[in-house]
Design a protein around this motif. Structure first.
Motif, PDB file in Angstrom:
ATOM      1  N   SER A  58      17.992 -52.419   0.188  1.00  0.00           N
ATOM      2  CA  SER A  58      18.290 -52.265  -1.241  1.00  0.00           C
ATOM      3  C   SER A  58      18.636 -50.826  -1.597  1.00  0.00           C
ATOM      4  CB  SER A  58      17.099 -52.748  -2.075  1.00  0.00           C
ATOM      5  OG  SER A  58      15.941 -52.000  -1.756  1.00  0.00           O
ATOM      6  N   VAL A  62      22.519 -49.446  -2.715  1.00  0.00           N
ATOM      7  CA  VAL A  62      22.746 -48.738  -3.974  1.00  0.00           C
ATOM      8  C   VAL A  62      23.347 -47.362  -3.711  1.00  0.00           C
ATOM      9  CG1 VAL A  62      21.612 -47.718  -5.973  1.00  0.00           C
ATOM     10  CG2 VAL A  62      20.998 -50.005  -5.235  1.00  0.00           C
ATOM     11  N   SER A  65      26.911 -47.578  -2.944  1.00  0.00           N
ATOM     12  CA  SER A  65      27.746 -47.891  -4.105  1.00  0.00           C
ATOM     13  C   SER A  65      28.080 -46.650  -4.932  1.00  0.00           C
ATOM     14  CB  SER A  65      27.055 -48.930  -4.990  1.00  0.00           C
ATOM     15  OG  SER A  65      25.937 -48.358  -5.628  1.00  0.00           O
ATOM     16  N   LEU A  93      24.523 -44.507 -15.618  1.00  0.00           N
ATOM     17  CA  LEU A  93      23.913 -45.807 -15.282  1.00  0.00           C
ATOM     18  C   LEU A  93      23.703 -45.946 -13.777  1.00  0.00           C
ATOM     19  CD1 LEU A  93      25.642 -48.401 -17.643  1.00  0.00           C
ATOM     20  CD2 LEU A  93      23.282 -47.563 -17.706  1.00  0.00           C
ATOM     21  N   ILE A  94      24.668 -45.490 -13.002  1.00  0.00           N
ATOM     22  CA  ILE A  94      24.526 -45.564 -11.551  1.00  0.00           C
ATOM     23  C   ILE A  94      23.338 -44.713 -11.084  1.00  0.00           C
ATOM     24  CG2 ILE A  94      25.607 -44.897  -9.356  1.00  0.00           C
ATOM     25  CD1 ILE A  94      28.293 -45.685 -10.627  1.00  0.00           C
ATOM     26  N   VAL A  96      20.711 -43.818 -12.842  1.00  0.00           N
ATOM     27  CA  VAL A  96      19.473 -44.465 -13.292  1.00  0.00           C
ATOM     28  C   VAL A  96      19.133 -45.637 -12.366  1.00  0.00           C
ATOM     29  CG1 VAL A  96      18.464 -45.862 -15.148  1.00  0.00           C
ATOM     30  CG2 VAL A  96      19.624 -43.718 -15.688  1.00  0.00           C
ATOM     31  N   GLY A  97      20.152 -46.397 -11.973  1.00  0.00           N
ATOM     32  CA  GLY A  97      19.945 -47.512 -11.047  1.00  0.00           C
ATOM     33  C   GLY A  97      19.406 -47.054  -9.699  1.00  0.00           C
ATOM     34  N   VAL A  98      19.938 -45.946  -9.189  1.00  0.00           N
ATOM     35  CA  VAL A  98      19.437 -45.395  -7.926  1.00  0.00           C
ATOM     36  C   VAL A  98      17.985 -44.968  -8.078  1.00  0.00           C
ATOM     37  CG1 VAL A  98      19.669 -43.441  -6.335  1.00  0.00           C
ATOM     38  CG2 VAL A  98      21.699 -44.670  -7.090  1.00  0.00           C
ATOM     39  N   LEU A 100      15.776 -46.152 -10.197  1.00  0.00           N
ATOM     40  CA  LEU A 100      14.911 -47.332 -10.349  1.00  0.00           C
ATOM     41  C   LEU A 100      14.691 -48.052  -9.029  1.00  0.00           C
ATOM     42  CD1 LEU A 100      16.201 -48.800 -13.745  1.00  0.00           C
ATOM     43  CD2 LEU A 100      13.996 -47.690 -13.285  1.00  0.00           C
ATOM     44  N   VAL A 101      15.709 -48.139  -8.218  1.00  0.00           N
ATOM     45  CA  VAL A 101      15.574 -48.838  -6.940  1.00  0.00           C
ATOM     46  C   VAL A 101      14.720 -48.046  -5.963  1.00  0.00           C
ATOM     47  CG1 VAL A 101      16.869 -49.594  -4.894  1.00  0.00           C
ATOM     48  CG2 VAL A 101      17.683 -50.154  -7.166  1.00  0.00           C
TER      49      VAL A 101
END
Length: 103
Positions: A58, A62, A65, A93-94, A96-98, A100-101
């Motif tokens: 996961s 990310v 990406s 957003l990318i 923040v996504g990194v 969070l993961v």
């Protein structure tokens, strides 16, 4: 992977050779950026595969990406491209996504 890289280099060399009685490789400053790009591309590909094999899939997915955001940021830094609010929002957003993961 090595076959793919070798084939790409061979095709590039064949396409760059001048058509004459004595083929020569064109000389110029394009070869250093081209070699650097190829080295970075291969390193990224190997790192991605190693990460998928031994790391958390996961997180590696990310991080892989992020290439789109990195390309946009490099264009902003080196080419002086103007980024819209939508692009900055997408990059945010990318990231923040990194975050969070990886938690």
């Amino acid at each position: 992977m090595w076959l793919m890289r070798l084939m790409g280099a061979t095709l590039l060399l064949l396409l760059s050779v001048r058509r004459s009685a004595e083929p020569t490789i064109p000389r110029g400053s394009i070869w250093w950026p081209l070699a650097g790009s190829a080295l970075l591309d291969t390193t990224a590909f190997v790192s991605n595969n190693v990460g998928l094999a031994i790391g958390q899939v996961s997180v590696v997915t990310v991080l892989a990406s992020l290439f789109g955001a990195v390309a946009v940021l490099l264009a902003w830094v080196f080419l002086g491209e103007h980024l819209t609010r939508r692009q900055w929002f997408g990059i945010s957003l990318i990231l923040v996504g990194v975050a969070l993961v990886s938690v």
